[in-house]
Design an enzyme around this catalytic site. Structure first.
Site, PDB file in Angstrom:
ATOM      1  N   HIS A   1      10.940  24.426   6.854  1.00 39.50           N
ATOM      2  CA  HIS A   1      10.999  24.777   8.278  1.00 39.50           C
ATOM      3  C   HIS A   1       9.811  24.190   9.009  1.00 39.50           C
ATOM      4  O   HIS A   1       8.675  24.418   8.624  1.00 39.50           O
ATOM      5  CB  HIS A   1      10.983  26.297   8.460  1.00 39.50           C
ATOM      6  CG  HIS A   1      12.282  26.946   8.092  1.00 39.50           C
ATOM      7  ND1 HIS A   1      13.459  26.658   8.727  1.00 39.50           N
ATOM      8  CD2 HIS A   1      12.588  27.862   7.154  1.00 39.50           C
ATOM      9  CE1 HIS A   1      14.434  27.374   8.207  1.00 39.50           C
ATOM     10  NE2 HIS A   1      13.942  28.110   7.234  1.00 39.50           N
TER      11      HIS A   1
ATOM     12  N   TYR B   1      12.167  35.372  15.234  1.00 34.44           N
ATOM     13  CA  TYR B   1      11.581  36.712  15.373  1.00 34.44           C
ATOM     14  C   TYR B   1      11.884  37.217  16.779  1.00 34.44           C
ATOM     15  O   TYR B   1      11.507  36.553  17.756  1.00 34.44           O
ATOM     16  CB  TYR B   1      10.064  36.661  15.182  1.00 34.44           C
ATOM     17  CG  TYR B   1       9.630  36.312  13.767  1.00 34.44           C
ATOM     18  CD1 TYR B   1       9.545  34.988  13.334  1.00 34.44           C
ATOM     19  CD2 TYR B   1       9.324  37.320  12.854  1.00 34.44           C
ATOM     20  CE1 TYR B   1       9.153  34.679  12.043  1.00 34.44           C
ATOM     21  CE2 TYR B   1       8.928  37.015  11.558  1.00 34.44           C
ATOM     22  CZ  TYR B   1       8.851  35.690  11.154  1.00 34.44           C
ATOM     23  OH  TYR B   1       8.468  35.396   9.867  1.00 34.44           O
TER      24      TYR B   1
ATOM     25  N   PRO C   1       6.051  43.052   6.361  1.00 32.48           N
ATOM     26  CA  PRO C   1       6.644  41.737   6.096  1.00 32.48           C
ATOM     27  C   PRO C   1       6.700  40.798   7.305  1.00 32.48           C
ATOM     28  O   PRO C   1       7.062  39.629   7.153  1.00 32.48           O
ATOM     29  CB  PRO C   1       8.062  42.079   5.609  1.00 32.48           C
ATOM     30  CG  PRO C   1       8.330  43.463   6.081  1.00 32.48           C
ATOM     31  CD  PRO C   1       7.008  44.156   6.204  1.00 32.48           C
TER      32      PRO C   1
ATOM     33  N   LYS D   1       3.740  37.332   4.525  1.00 33.97           N
ATOM     34  CA  LYS D   1       2.512  37.044   3.792  1.00 33.97           C
ATOM     35  C   LYS D   1       2.428  37.674   2.398  1.00 33.97           C
ATOM     36  O   LYS D   1       1.607  37.254   1.571  1.00 33.97           O
ATOM     37  CB  LYS D   1       1.294  37.525   4.604  1.00 33.97           C
ATOM     38  CG  LYS D   1       1.026  36.696   5.820  1.00 33.97           C
ATOM     39  CD  LYS D   1       0.419  35.347   5.453  1.00 33.97           C
ATOM     40  CE  LYS D   1       0.506  34.337   6.555  1.00 33.97           C
ATOM     41  NZ  LYS D   1       1.460  33.272   6.349  1.00 33.97           N
TER      42      LYS D   1
ATOM     43  N   TYR E   1       0.521  31.405  10.271  1.00 34.79           N
ATOM     44  CA  TYR E   1       1.863  31.476   9.688  1.00 34.79           C
ATOM     45  C   TYR E   1       2.019  30.522   8.503  1.00 34.79           C
ATOM     46  O   TYR E   1       2.611  30.874   7.482  1.00 34.79           O
ATOM     47  CB  TYR E   1       2.931  31.176  10.760  1.00 34.79           C
ATOM     48  CG  TYR E   1       4.312  31.614  10.321  1.00 34.79           C
ATOM     49  CD1 TYR E   1       4.717  32.939  10.452  1.00 34.79           C
ATOM     50  CD2 TYR E   1       5.206  30.713   9.736  1.00 34.79           C
ATOM     51  CE1 TYR E   1       5.956  33.361  10.022  1.00 34.79           C
ATOM     52  CE2 TYR E   1       6.451  31.123   9.300  1.00 34.79           C
ATOM     53  CZ  TYR E   1       6.821  32.452   9.460  1.00 34.79           C
ATOM     54  OH  TYR E   1       8.046  32.868   9.011  1.00 34.79           O
TER      55      TYR E   1
HETATM   56  P1  RFL Z   1       6.066  43.190  -7.476  1.00 35.56           P
HETATM   57  O1  RFL Z   1       7.041  42.189  -7.032  1.00 35.56           O
HETATM   58  O2  RFL Z   1       6.202  44.573  -6.933  1.00 35.56           O
HETATM   59  O3  RFL Z   1       6.066  43.218  -9.068  1.00 35.56           O
HETATM   60  C1  RFL Z   1       5.374  44.205  -9.807  1.00 35.56           C
HETATM   61  C2  RFL Z   1       6.069  44.392 -11.137  1.00 35.56           C
HETATM   62  O4  RFL Z   1       5.351  45.355 -11.917  1.00 35.56           O
HETATM   63  C3  RFL Z   1       6.276  46.237 -12.537  1.00 35.56           C
HETATM   64  N1  RFL Z   1       5.593  47.511 -12.820  1.00 35.56           N
HETATM   65  C4  RFL Z   1       5.190  47.888 -14.058  1.00 35.56           C
HETATM   66  N2  RFL Z   1       5.262  47.269 -15.241  1.00 35.56           N
HETATM   67  C5  RFL Z   1       4.756  47.940 -16.330  1.00 35.56           C
HETATM   68  N3  RFL Z   1       4.193  49.175 -16.254  1.00 35.56           N
HETATM   69  C6  RFL Z   1       4.098  49.815 -15.069  1.00 35.56           C
HETATM   70  N4  RFL Z   1       3.545  51.033 -14.977  1.00 35.56           N
HETATM   71  C7  RFL Z   1       4.605  49.179 -13.901  1.00 35.56           C
HETATM   72  N5  RFL Z   1       4.688  49.509 -12.601  1.00 35.56           N
HETATM   73  C8  RFL Z   1       5.285  48.504 -11.958  1.00 35.56           C
HETATM   74  C9  RFL Z   1       7.390  46.370 -11.520  1.00 35.56           C
HETATM   75  O5  RFL Z   1       8.600  46.797 -12.135  1.00 35.56           O
HETATM   76  C10 RFL Z   1       7.478  44.942 -10.983  1.00 35.56           C
HETATM   77  O6  RFL Z   1       8.387  44.150 -11.700  1.00 35.56           O
HETATM   78  O7  RFL Z   1       4.557  42.732  -7.121  1.00 35.56           O
HETATM   79  P2  RFL Z   1       3.929  41.252  -7.097  1.00 35.56           P
HETATM   80  O8  RFL Z   1       4.282  40.500  -8.323  1.00 35.56           O
HETATM   81  O9  RFL Z   1       2.502  41.433  -6.745  1.00 35.56           O
HETATM   82  O10 RFL Z   1       4.675  40.493  -5.903  1.00 35.56           O
HETATM   83  C11 RFL Z   1       4.511  40.888  -4.565  1.00 35.56           C
HETATM   84  C12 RFL Z   1       5.771  40.592  -3.738  1.00 35.56           C
HETATM   85  O11 RFL Z   1       6.878  41.141  -4.411  1.00 35.56           O
HETATM   86  C13 RFL Z   1       5.690  41.152  -2.316  1.00 35.56           C
HETATM   87  O12 RFL Z   1       4.396  40.986  -1.775  1.00 35.56           O
HETATM   88  C14 RFL Z   1       6.688  40.474  -1.339  1.00 35.56           C
HETATM   89  O13 RFL Z   1       8.001  40.726  -1.716  1.00 35.56           O
HETATM   90  C15 RFL Z   1       6.466  40.947   0.099  1.00 35.56           C
HETATM   91  N6  RFL Z   1       7.459  40.402   1.059  1.00 35.56           N
HETATM   92  C16 RFL Z   1       7.332  39.119   1.570  1.00 35.56           C
HETATM   93  N7  RFL Z   1       6.317  38.324   1.167  1.00 35.56           N
HETATM   94  C17 RFL Z   1       6.235  37.033   1.611  1.00 35.56           C
HETATM   95  O14 RFL Z   1       5.274  36.340   1.245  1.00 35.56           O
HETATM   96  N8  RFL Z   1       7.187  36.467   2.447  1.00 35.56           N
HETATM   97  C18 RFL Z   1       8.235  37.194   2.886  1.00 35.56           C
HETATM   98  O15 RFL Z   1       9.079  36.632   3.574  1.00 35.56           O
HETATM   99  C19 RFL Z   1       8.318  38.588   2.483  1.00 35.56           C
HETATM  100  N9  RFL Z   1       9.347  39.341   2.879  1.00 35.56           N
HETATM  101  C20 RFL Z   1       8.530  41.186   1.481  1.00 35.56           C
HETATM  102  C21 RFL Z   1       9.469  40.619   2.401  1.00 35.56           C
HETATM  103  C22 RFL Z   1       8.713  42.484   1.014  1.00 35.56           C
HETATM  104  C23 RFL Z   1       9.773  43.232   1.452  1.00 35.56           C
HETATM  105  N10 RFL Z   1       9.890  44.564   0.921  1.00 35.56           N
HETATM  106  C24 RFL Z   1      11.069  45.145   0.514  1.00 35.56           C
HETATM  107  C25 RFL Z   1       8.680  45.282   0.534  1.00 35.56           C
HETATM  108  C26 RFL Z   1      10.540  41.359   2.863  1.00 35.56           C
HETATM  109  C27 RFL Z   1      10.689  42.679   2.425  1.00 35.56           C
HETATM  110  C28 RFL Z   1      11.839  43.457   2.998  1.00 35.56           C
HETATM  111  C1  PHB Z   2      12.968  36.910   4.600  1.00 40.95           C
HETATM  112  O1  PHB Z   2      13.587  35.843   4.586  1.00 40.95           O
HETATM  113  O2  PHB Z   2      13.289  37.873   3.876  1.00 40.95           O
HETATM  114  C2  PHB Z   2      11.808  37.049   5.523  1.00 40.95           C
HETATM  115  C3  PHB Z   2      11.447  35.994   6.350  1.00 40.95           C
HETATM  116  C4  PHB Z   2      10.366  36.127   7.194  1.00 40.95           C
HETATM  117  C5  PHB Z   2       9.660  37.312   7.214  1.00 40.95           C
HETATM  118  C6  PHB Z   2      10.013  38.371   6.379  1.00 40.95           C
HETATM  119  C7  PHB Z   2      11.099  38.242   5.526  1.00 40.95           C
HETATM  120  O3  PHB Z   2       8.608  37.443   8.058  1.00 40.95           O
END
Ligand code: RFL
Ligand code: PHB
Length: 390
Positions: free
Chosen positions: A72, A201, A293, A297, A385
Site C-alpha cells: 500500500h 480509516y 489497533p 502497530k 504509520y
Molecule cells: P500473541 O499473538 O498473543 O501470542 C502469544 C502466544 O502465547 C500463548 N500463551 C502461552 N503459552 C504457554 N503458556 C502460557 N501460560 C501462555 N499464555 C499465552 C498464546 O496462546 C499465544 O499463542 O502475542 P505476540 O506473539 O506478542 O503477537 C502480538 C500480536 O498478536 C498483536 O500485537 C497484534 O495482533 C495486534 N494487532 C495488530 N497489530 C499490527 O501490527 N497491525 C494490525 O493491523 C493489527 N491489527 C491487532 C489488530 C490485534 C487485534 N486484536 C484482536 C487484539 C487487530 C485486532 C482486532
Molecule cells: C486489519 O487489517 O486487521 C487492520 C488494518 C489496519 C489497522 C488495524 C487492523 O489499523
C-alpha cells in the site's frame, strides 16, 4: 531436557524469535499453551511495516509474503462524508506498508520451524518459570497430566497479554494502562475489498470504521461499538448497513457484501509494562505492551522487540557480551512508547468518545481538517504509520 533459550508462546513474537535464533545457531524450544490450529484460527493483524517484512526476510521466511502481500502506497481518511488520501510513500521518501494477515505470517513461521525440525511443544499446560534471577532458569509444565521440565540459559516471555511470564514478575513490574470506552467489531468476508489500494480509516458521527483486506478476494472491516455489545446482536446485514452509513457515498455504494467467515469484538487498550527484562527473563510483544489497533502497530512492535532481543542474544553467544542484554529493555521501550503515543493519538482522533462534548468535537473536526491540509501534519502521520526506524 535442556536448551539455550526457552521461548514461551508460539504467536508471531515467539516463532519469529525462534527462527532468528536458529539461523544464528542458537538452540531454542517453544512452549505453547494452545494447539497450532487454535493459534492459526485467531484473526488479528493485517498490516506490516517494512521493518517487519525485512525481519521475515532475515528469518528466511519472506517468500510467500513477497508473493501474496499487497503493498500500500497510501491510506485514506474519511470524515464528513469525504475521502482524503494520505500518500504515505510520497511523504516518507518512498516507504510503504504491506497487507499480509497475521495468520499467514504465523503459518509461514510454523512451516519453517517444522521443516527445520525445531521443537515446539503445543498444549503445554500450567507453564511456570523458576530461577530467572540465577544463571540456570528452569521452565516446568504439564503434558497430558505428566510433569515436564526444561533447563535453559534464558527465558523469552512471548506469551501475550494474558501469559504467565509477566505474571511471574508482577511484583517487580510497573504498569501503565489506558482502557478506551468502546470496542471494535470486526468482520472477515470472502468478498473483494472495497478499497484494494488503500486502508481506509473513517470518522463519522455514528463512530469509527475501518476498511482493510487480506487479499484481493478477502476483506476485513471494523466498526466501533459499545464495550458491552454482543456479537450475536450483529447479524451480517446489520454490520454491512452500519459500515455503509459510516463511509462516504461512493465507498458505501461500492462495498461488496457477503456472509461473514469470522466476526468478533475486541476491546481497545493501551498498556506498557516496565522494565522488559528481569534477570534472565525477557518480555517481548503483547506480553509487555498492548496498543489499540488503530495505528496497526501491535504486531510490528512485537517484531521490533524480537529484533532487539535476538540481536542481544546473538551478541551474547558470539561475543560473550552482556551489553545487548543489559540494554534490551531501554532500547525496546524507547520504540514502544513512541508507538503507544501514535496509537493513542490516532485512536483519539478517529473515534467518537462518549464524553467529548461540543467543544471537544469541534477540536477533533479542526484537527482532521488540519491533518489532511497540512503537508507537515500529514508527514507526521505518514512517518509513524510506516514505522519509526529501529
Ligand atoms: P500473541 O499473538 O498473543 O501470542 C502469544 C502466544 O502465547 C500463548 N500463551 C502461552 N503459552 C504457554 N503458556 C502460557 N501460560 C501462555 N499464555 C499465552 C498464546 O496462546 C499465544 O499463542 O502475542 P505476540 O506473539 O506478542 O503477537 C502480538 C500480536 O498478536 C498483536 O500485537 C497484534 O495482533 C495486534 N494487532 C495488530 N497489530 C499490527 O501490527 N497491525 C494490525 O493491523 C493489527 N491489527 C491487532 C489488530 C490485534 C487485534 N486484536 C484482536 C487484539 C487487530 C485486532 C482486532
Ligand atoms: C486489519 O487489517 O486487521 C487492520 C488494518 C489496519 C489497522 C488495524 C487492523 O489499523
Amino acid at each position: 531436557m535442556r536448551t539455550q533459550v526457552a521461548i514461551i508462546g508460539a504467536g508471531p513474537s515467539g516463532l519469529l524469535l525462534g527462527q532468528l535464533l536458529h539461523k544464528a545457531g542458537i538452540d531454542n524450544v517453544i512452549l505453547e499453551r494452545q494447539t497450532g490450529d487454535y493459534v492459526l484460527g485467531r484473526i488479528r493483524a493485517g498490516i506490516l511495516e517494512q521493518g517487519t517484512v525485512d525481519l521475515m526476510d532475515e528469518a528466511g521466511v519472506g517468500q510467500r509474503l513477497h508473493h501474496d502481500g499487497i503493498v500500500h502506497h497510501h491510506i485514506e481518511l474519511v470524515f464528513r462524508g469525504e475521502r482524503h488520501p494520505i500518500p504515505i510513500d510520497d511523504l516518507t521518501g518512498g516507504k510503504v506498508v504491506t497487507a499480509y494477515g497475521q495468520t499467514e505470517l504465523t503459518r509461514d513461521l510454523m512451516d519453517a520451524r517444522r521443516a527445520a525440525g525445531l521443537p515446539t511443544i503445543y498444549e503445554a499446560a500450567d507453564v511456570s518459570l523458576h530461577g530467572i534471577d540465577g544463571d540456570r532458569p528452569v521452565v516446568r509444565w504439564r503434558q497430558g497430566g505428566e510433569a515436564r521440565e526444561l533447563s535453559c540459559d534464558f527465558v523469552a516471555g512471548c506469551d501475550g497479554f494474558h501469559g504467565v511470564s509477566r505474571a511471574t514478575v508482577k511484583d517487580k513490574v510497573t504498569e501503565y494502562e489506558k482502557v478506551y470506552p468502546f470496542g471494535w467489531l470486526g468482520v472477515l468476508a470472502d468478498t473483494p475489498p472495497v478499497s484494494p489500494h488503500a486502508i481506509v480509516y473513517g470518522n463519522n458521527e455514528r463512530g469509527f470504521s475501518l476498511c482493510s483486506m487480506r487479499s484481493l478476494t478477502r476483506s476485513r472491516y471494523y466498526v466501533q461499538c459499545p464495550l458491552d455489545d454482543k456479537v450475536e446482536a450483529w447479524s451480517d446485514q446489520r454490520f454491512w448497513d452500519e459500515l455503509r452509513r459510516r463511509l462516504d457515498p461512493e465507498l458505501a455504494e461500492r462495498i461488496v457484501t457477503g456472509p461473514s467467515i469470522e466476526k468478533s469484538i475486541a476491546p481497545l487498550r493501551s498498556f506498557v509494562a516496565e522494565p522488559m527484562r528481569f534477570g534472565r527473563l525477557f518480555l517481548a510483544g503483547d506480553a509487555a505492551h498492548i496498543v489499540p489497533p488503530t495505528g496497526a502497530k501491535g504486531l510490528n512492535l512485537a517484531a521490533s522487540d524480537v529484533k532487539y532481543l535476538s540481536s542481544a542474544l546473538i551478541e551474547h553467544y558470539r561475543e560473550r557480551s552482556q551489553a545487548g542484554i543489559e540494554h534490551y529493555s531501554d532500547h525496546a521501550l524507547h520504540r514502544v512508547w513512541k508507538a503507544a503515543r501514535f496509537s493513542w493519538w490516532l485512536t483519539t482522533l478517529m473515534h467518537r468518545f462518549p464524553d467529548t462534548g461540543a467543544f471537544g468535537q469541534r477540536l477533533q473536526d479542526a484537527e482532521l481538517e488540519y491533518l489532511v491540509k497540512s503537508r507537515a501534519a500529514s508527514t507526521v502521520l505518514a512517518e509513524n504509520y510506516v514505522g519509526l526506524p529501529l
